[in-house]
Enzyme design. Structure first.
Site, PDB file in Angstrom:
ATOM      1  N   ASP A 292      -1.840  -5.570   1.133  1.00 50.01           N
ATOM      2  CA  ASP A 292      -0.561  -5.283   0.480  1.00 50.01           C
ATOM      3  C   ASP A 292       0.235  -4.234   1.239  1.00 50.01           C
ATOM      4  O   ASP A 292      -0.316  -3.453   2.015  1.00 50.01           O
ATOM      5  CB  ASP A 292      -0.807  -4.784  -0.944  1.00 50.01           C
ATOM      6  CG  ASP A 292      -1.529  -3.462  -0.927  1.00 50.01           C
ATOM      7  OD1 ASP A 292      -2.613  -3.403  -0.298  1.00 50.01           O
ATOM      8  OD2 ASP A 292      -1.022  -2.484  -1.501  1.00 50.01           O
ATOM      9  N   GLU A 293       1.517  -4.225   0.970  1.00 53.81           N
ATOM     10  CA  GLU A 293       2.425  -3.160   1.391  1.00 53.81           C
ATOM     11  C   GLU A 293       2.296  -2.769   2.854  1.00 53.81           C
ATOM     12  O   GLU A 293       2.123  -1.597   3.175  1.00 53.81           O
ATOM     13  CB  GLU A 293       2.206  -1.904   0.531  1.00 53.81           C
ATOM     14  CG  GLU A 293       2.597  -2.113  -0.911  1.00 53.81           C
ATOM     15  CD  GLU A 293       2.518  -0.824  -1.700  1.00 53.81           C
ATOM     16  OE1 GLU A 293       3.423  -0.562  -2.487  1.00 53.81           O
ATOM     17  OE2 GLU A 293       1.530  -0.077  -1.526  1.00 53.81           O
ATOM     18  N   VAL A 294       2.379  -3.743   3.752  1.00 47.99           N
ATOM     19  CA  VAL A 294       2.327  -3.414   5.176  1.00 47.99           C
ATOM     20  C   VAL A 294       3.745  -3.112   5.667  1.00 47.99           C
ATOM     21  O   VAL A 294       4.644  -3.937   5.523  1.00 47.99           O
ATOM     22  CB  VAL A 294       1.712  -4.571   5.977  1.00 47.99           C
ATOM     23  CG1 VAL A 294       1.618  -4.195   7.449  1.00 47.99           C
ATOM     24  CG2 VAL A 294       0.343  -4.921   5.414  1.00 47.99           C
TER      25      VAL A 294
ATOM     26  N   PHE B   2       0.920   1.934  -2.590  1.00 43.95           N
ATOM     27  CA  PHE B   2       1.704   3.110  -2.273  1.00 43.95           C
ATOM     28  C   PHE B   2       2.393   2.893  -0.954  1.00 43.95           C
ATOM     29  O   PHE B   2       1.808   2.409  -0.004  1.00 43.95           O
ATOM     30  CB  PHE B   2       0.796   4.331  -2.199  1.00 43.95           C
ATOM     31  CG  PHE B   2       1.495   5.545  -2.670  1.00 43.95           C
ATOM     32  CD1 PHE B   2       1.637   5.763  -4.028  1.00 43.95           C
ATOM     33  CD2 PHE B   2       2.076   6.415  -1.778  1.00 43.95           C
ATOM     34  CE1 PHE B   2       2.337   6.847  -4.480  1.00 43.95           C
ATOM     35  CE2 PHE B   2       2.767   7.509  -2.220  1.00 43.95           C
ATOM     36  CZ  PHE B   2       2.892   7.726  -3.579  1.00 43.95           C
TER      37      PHE B   2
END
Lengths: 499, 499
Positions: A292-294, B2
């Site tokens: 996630d969230e790269v 995050f």
């Protein structure tokens, strides 16, 4: 300050609670699939209560899971019991009460897994409770229900009502995520996973992990570790040179680091070694790979990554580079016979990933998790729902109601698609949570999701009907020494005494 | 989940913390009025640290407040000290360190009150700290500051830096309200007040109240009880027939009850007796009479109340009836030589109340507490601010920042009006708070208001500069065994171990 109207409402509510026998009326959380109770009640004398294996049970004395559960549930049901023949005995019932347990499958030394059968039948009548289950895991669920059926009257005598329960979980995967990276959670406060902080005092040893897995197994809980990459890996770079991408400012390295470097073969050698070690420590068939969230900013800045992009024909589409990376590591875990869980980002970027990969949905507001449920299941993948259960988020008042009213299968899709929703996971991310506030933030709010994932949706569709039951269950948690916060004004017979 | 950017920020922050000596740099919370420190540091050996009275101090050995404080602060400064000559002694400094305390006013057996002088000077140099104060209450504040100056290095040796502090509080009234009516708070969890719940297990006895007042006094804390009427009194009706107004449905009583009945002389006889007893138990010169959120519906429905309204010429303006009631009870407490605190509602209804009455502002959003500060002080009344410090309200993230950025004297008014702001009160209402979640919800969030009420506003205007100091102070609270929740990602050297 509280509006008088509401205050009056509370006052009436309190009277109702005082005048009814809540323990008897509300009983089991989460609500069993089928349950009937009569007002006939049977006394239980702690000194004469015995757990036993039925003669025709495949598991018998020596079964580690059930032997430990018998002792544990005795203490949970009678938290004040000190043995001996105290004064209270004068008032106690002299008749014995037997909880007889029969399981069909005698396997006691394994771990609960995705195929575990957790169904059970429980029949409580005069002097006995008969618990039948397919596996020891189902027997554990039945013992939990039995423990919640036992209550004390005003003289502190124990009773259980005549009861019939047929029960099984609605969803097979009912998870709780604990974040041990934003804050270190000491061993007493955690159920799972590895992490790294202060090199001496803020680490989990392999023996710590084994203790967690051991305790979880005896309670029928799976332990699934998450090693989130290629983002969220700053701390990995401390111990593994060249693992992270070096970010550039113009033509020179800036000295900061970004996500894992997906262009180097050394990266995959390291991850292969890491996941081999993980596999040797965690017995569960699932492994969470993150994804996630790269943030692509650092990759874009690095000339070596740019050259790799050109060579691979990815153009300037860095989602293809992330896809390439995730495809590689999913293949590593597949070769280790592990099923991968990944965050929804991996599906959104359309990686070619094995069809047995589980996608976990975390994007909630403003993203529509219902639409994502439809898309992922339409593609034939299994899915876990987490978006509405980010329980680290807290607001004033009864926010458990939001967690309770979630409908995980309420999206546009075929029956076949609905079945691909294998469950959900309550997430307790650690930015603002550590050992000081973990428990009151988790309980009883997580119990709302627990009922949604176990119980029949139609029977538990009213959040207002759930309220007094959850209040009662919260008192049960308090009675067991768990620092569960209040839902609203009121009090428990036994208050929290851990101060 | 995050964002990588933020994660990286945290990572850098962590490095900075690891590489600096935070204890030394951030030191005292709330920030003293004047403080200078040098990098010169002096070792302290716990076995050779002594608190003593200066020869010319008006208080000497036998002073209850300071004798107890010396022992308490020794344990707070050295939580691990077990006495004897342990191994650590090999590394310890053989030189003695003396904390010498001098007070001008030797009164040790009284209670802190609105006139107490809490100023102190503290001078730390080689082998000694000299603490001078007007009163024992100021000496307590100085001992707290000294205790926060002492820190441990990486080898767990204790040090204190050369330091000069001149300090006094910005506001005289810096309160914390605990609500023991929505949830019963067990004695270990509370500082103050009476209440009534379960008749056997959920009450505070007079001896409990005395214990609270005794413990508070030794810490220089005032205990001000609130008996809120005429609203919020449903439980009073249980023990006092005819005290509450009987509500009507048409021409017959509905069976429910509203606020206190202000039309009967028996009401004032009862309240006179109640406040006499309260006065005999609570030594503080202040008494909080409530007066908020009165719902007029029930009064309107009652024919006897209607007749009284006509007789008094109040027309249909029930605010006049509430004024009449509040005027009566404020006069009762005035006759008992108590200063009344009342909620802002009483001012808003324009009761004729004595000019020494303190008004407390609780209406925040959407009401504008600044405008109310202007109105009340323009009328010449003293005022307490609570609206922005309803700390039972909780939201996700760093909501302590909102409490910190409050400016209690930032409203349109003369210098004379500004001086009528005597302080503020952090309120912890109990709808969703009990012993299970009180402490992590209270600390360190209440510390933000504490600094606003004690320290110079200009020196503490930056919430970002306060952040690392408050993080450090939160670790101090943890070290003292207080379950204070984290502000953000990170860790303390000594984590919470109360689990």
């Amino acid at each position: 300050m509280f509006l008088t109207e509401t205050k009056r409402f509370h006052f009436l509510l309190l009277l109702i609670i005082l005048h009814s026998e809540v323990e008897q009326a509300y009983a089991v959380w989460p609500m069993p699939q089928q349950m009937s109770q009569s007002t006939d009640r049977y006394p239980i004398n702690p000194q004469l209560l015995a757990f036993s294996y039925a003669r025709d049970s495949a598991a018998q004395s020596g079964c580690s899971v059930l032997d430990a559960a018998f002792e544990r549930y005795f203490n949970l049901i009678f938290p004040d019991f000190v043995g001996g023949t105290g004064l209270s005995n004068i008032w106690s019932e002299p008749k014995p009460f037997t909880v007889s347990v029969k399981v069909k499958n005698g396997e006691c030394d394994g771990f609960p897994d995705e195929g575990s059968n957790e169904s059970y039948n429980l029949s409580v009548s005069a002097g006995q409770a008969v618990l039948k289950a397919e596996s020891v895991w189902g027997a554990l669920r039945g013992l939990e229900s039995f423990s919640q059926l036992v209550y004390q009257d005003d003289y502190n005598l124990y009773f259980v009502n005549k009861t019939e329960i047929e029960d099984f979980p609605r969803f097979q995967f009912r998870g709780l995520l604990l974040d041990t990276s934003r804050h270190y959670l000491p061993m007493p406060a955690i159920l799972k996973t590895l992490g790294a902080f202060h090199p001496m005092t803020h680490i989990y040893t392999q023996s710590d992990v084994k203790r967690v897995i051991y305790h979880a197994r005896l309670r029928g809980i799976r332990v699934v570790p998450e090693f989130d990459s290629p983002g969220h890996t700053q701390s990995w770079g401390k111990g593994q040179p060249d693992l992270l991408t070096s970010c550039y400012k113009g033509k020179v390295p800036s000295g900061t680091f970004g996500p894992v470097n997906p262009t180097l073969s050394s990266t995959y050698q390291f991850l292969n070694g890491l996941f081999k070690e993980v596999t040797s420590v965690f017995p569960d068939s699932y492994l969470h790979l993150g994804g996630d969230e790269v943030d692509f900013t650092c990759w874009r800045s690095n000339p070596n990554v740019q050259a790799f992009m050109a060579k691979m024909g990815f153009g300037s589409d860095y989602t293809k580079l992330e896809s390439y990376y995730m495809e590689n590591i999913v293949n590593i875990t597949a070769a280790l016979n592990k099923t991968s869980i990944v965050w929804q980002d991996v599906f959104d970027y359309r990686e070619r990933i094995p069809m047995d990969t589980v996608l976990e949905i975390w994007k909630g507001v403003p993203a529509d998790y219902r639409a994502e449920l439809g898309r992922i299941t339409l593609a034939g993948y299994r899915v876990l729902l987490s978006a509405p259960w980010y329980i680290n988020h807290i607001s004033y008042g009864q926010d458990w109601r939001n967690a309770y009213t979630v409908q995980p299968q309420n999206f546009s899709g075929t029956e076949q698609q609905k079945k691909l929703v294998i469950g959900g996971e309550v997430c307790m991310w650690g930015e603002y949570v550590d050992a000081t506030n973990l428990t009151p933030r988790l309980w009883p709010r997580a119990s709302a999701a627990a009922e949604r994932l176990w119980s029949d949706e139609e029977k538990t569709s009213s959040v207002d009907k759930a309220f007094p039951r959850l209040e009662d269950f919260r008192c049960t948690l308090i009675r067991r020494g768990i620092q569960a916060e209040p839902l609203f004004v009121g009090h428990c017979k036994h208050e929290y005494s851990g101060l």
